[in-house]
Design an enzyme around this catalytic site. Structure first.
Site, PDB file in Angstrom:
ATOM      1  N   CYS A  75      41.704  65.734 115.217  1.00  0.00           N
ATOM      2  CA  CYS A  75      41.777  67.287 114.846  1.00  0.00           C
ATOM      3  C   CYS A  75      40.354  67.886 114.693  1.00  0.00           C
ATOM      4  CB  CYS A  75      42.640  67.029 113.367  1.00  0.00           C
ATOM      5  SG  CYS A  75      44.303  66.479 113.692  1.00  0.00           S
ATOM      6  N   HIS A 103      37.357  69.509 110.372  1.00  0.00           N
ATOM      7  CA  HIS A 103      38.862  68.999 110.708  1.00  0.00           C
ATOM      8  C   HIS A 103      39.472  70.547 110.910  1.00  0.00           C
ATOM      9  CE1 HIS A 103      42.861  67.782 109.911  1.00  0.00           C
ATOM     10  NE2 HIS A 103      42.489  66.522 110.470  1.00  0.00           N
ATOM     11  N   ASP A 114      36.038  70.146 101.683  1.00  0.00           N
ATOM     12  CA  ASP A 114      37.242  69.386 101.999  1.00  0.00           C
ATOM     13  C   ASP A 114      36.929  67.706 101.747  1.00  0.00           C
ATOM     14  OD1 ASP A 114      38.842  67.774 103.652  1.00  0.00           O
ATOM     15  OD2 ASP A 114      38.567  68.742 105.347  1.00  0.00           O
ATOM     16  N   GLN A 164      37.960  62.801 103.265  1.00  0.00           N
ATOM     17  CA  GLN A 164      37.398  61.394 103.336  1.00  0.00           C
ATOM     18  C   GLN A 164      36.358  60.917 102.444  1.00  0.00           C
ATOM     19  OE1 GLN A 164      38.602  59.685 105.813  1.00  0.00           O
ATOM     20  NE2 GLN A 164      39.677  61.136 106.996  1.00  0.00           N
ATOM     21  N   LYS A 187      45.380  59.107 102.020  1.00  0.00           N
ATOM     22  CA  LYS A 187      44.009  58.522 102.315  1.00  0.00           C
ATOM     23  C   LYS A 187      43.393  58.067 101.325  1.00  0.00           C
ATOM     24  CE  LYS A 187      43.268  62.296 105.645  1.00  0.00           C
ATOM     25  NZ  LYS A 187      43.563  62.104 107.209  1.00  0.00           N
TER      26      LYS A 187
END
Ligand code: PMP
Length: 399
Positions: free
Chosen positions: A357, A117, A194, A197, A220
């Site tokens: 993104c 991202h 990261d 998700q 999220k």
């Protein structure tokens, strides 16, 4: 597949009216429990934290710090390893601007991957511009995973940091974090993950993953916007200099010299996002009540059903591996994803159309944009059926 999704749907006021929301990878809808926690924190219980001498403020401080404990428990880390940030983007920038500026020198290398991202690309480019680090990009396997064999071949002693997504926000592919950590540590580099998700979809345990930094955004994770967290090993956090200066992050201030609070407070200047932190704690409670194992199974099952349906069409390209989590990117031949998204909207189906993104990944896939359907705990096969019906109508319109 979970049979009780309809009960879950009932907990989400944002889904009233039978809206088929397939954009959870952008941001998740909020369960009533999170909305109620927000309302109480903003109303009945509201006061500042850390400074008040009155009971309400003391109670609010307890609730705020309890939220930090919940994040720590959720990640399998310690309470003093959790820094509240505005989200994953701010957390990565914090690492770049504190750990990075302190530890990286001209010529040092950072390894990213093709599917990152922008929020895990641009902070490192800013650092490249500032101190002259080099950025390497780990390629993907043919089916859309970060190719850790390639990473193993690329890594050198010059690499000081590896920064990778746990789950791709475009392809849904899952990183073997433990292996990435071993590879990074093998050359003396740290691993930043990261987890945007992954956090809503996988049970997390920092001790098992062995990474050094982990970031996620609450919105999220069925929680509010404008808050997220950075987890980092305590020894690493303790050695990082402060970032933003202001109230709350200090020990003692004089005009001659200021000393700073220990981590994590040292990184939380100013009045914090009190209400948001408490609501994040409520989101974690809610998600843990549902169960992360159930979340993962539900997402895998729905994604598998949608992938199979899309692959059965001869006019659709599906991107990403078959065992991906609940994020499915695809292209409908001859139809721009924005046109598809617009027609689907008329059908009461919300998908994301765009570069997500992740422009370097779009370049790699050879497309300017994809259509992306992403699931949450409230998603079910009725959402997939509505999406397929909308795709069929789009086909008829475009011929
Ligand atoms: N990384 C990934 C993989 C994401 O999906 C997102 C959000 N789309 C981000 C980082 C950035 O999160 P935020 O905008 O909440 O900071």
């Amino acid at each position: 597949m979970s049979t009780d999704t309809l009960i879950l749907k009932d907990q989400f006021p944002g889904l009233a009216g039978g809206w088929h929301y397939l954009d959870t990878a952008a941001t998740a809808q909020k369960p009533q429990a999170v909305i109620d926690a927000t309302t109480a924190a903003l109303g009945r219980d509201y006061a500042t934290v850390h400074r008040g001498v009155y009971a309400r403020s003391a109670e609010m401080t307890l609730a705020f710090e309890a939220a930090r404990r919940k994040v720590a428990g959720f990640l399998g880390g310690a309470e003093d390893e959790i820094v509240f940030t505005r989200g994953a983007t701010e957390a990565i920038n914090l690492v770049a601007q504190t750990w990075g500026v302190t530890n990286l020198r001209r010529g040092d290398r950072v390894l990213l991957s093709t599917l990152e991202h922008h929020s895990n690309i641009v902070p490192w480019q800013l650092l490249r511009d500032r101190i002259g680090i080099e950025i390497d990009v780990c390629p993907l396997t043919a089916d859309g995973r970060i190719d850790l064999d390639a990473a193993a071949a690329m890594l050198t002693e010059a690499h000081k940091l590896v920064a990778l997504a746990h789950v791709s926000n475009v392809l849904g592919s899952v990183l073997d974090v433990r292996r990435a950590a071993d590879l990074a540590h093998g050359v003396g580099a740290l691993l930043l993950v990261d987890g945007c998700q992954a956090a809503p979809r996988l049970a997390l345990d920092m001790a098992a993953l062995q990474c050094d930094f982990y970031v996620f955004s609450a919105h999220k994770l069925y929680g509010p916007t404008a808050i997220g967290a950075l987890w980092a090993r305590k020894a690493i956090l303790d050695a990082m200099p402060p970032w933003h200066g202001g109230g709350s992050m200090i020990d003692r201030v004089t005009f001659a010299k200021t000393t700073y609070a220990p981590a994590p407070q040292r990184f939380e200047a100013g009045t914090p996002a009190i209400v948001e932190a408490i609501a994040l704690g409520a989101a974690i409670d809610w998600l843990q009540d549902v169960g992360l194992a159930r979340a993962e199974a539900h997402e895998r099952d729905l994604a598998a059903v949608l992938r199979a349906e899309l692959r059965a069409r001869n006019d659709v390209t599906v991107f990403g591996p078959d065992d991906a989590l609940g994020i499915v990117s695809f292209a409908l031949d001859g139809v721009h994803p924005h046109d598809l998204g617009t027609i689907l909207d008329e059908e009461g189906v919300a998908i994301r159309a765009g570069h997500h993104c992740a422009q370097p990944l779009m370049d790699h896939l050879g497309v300017p944009a994809t259509a992306r359907a992403s699931f949450g705990l409230y998603s079910d096969e009725s959402d997939i059926a509505a999406l397929l019906k909308g795709i069929e109508r789009t086909r008829r319109i475009f011929g």
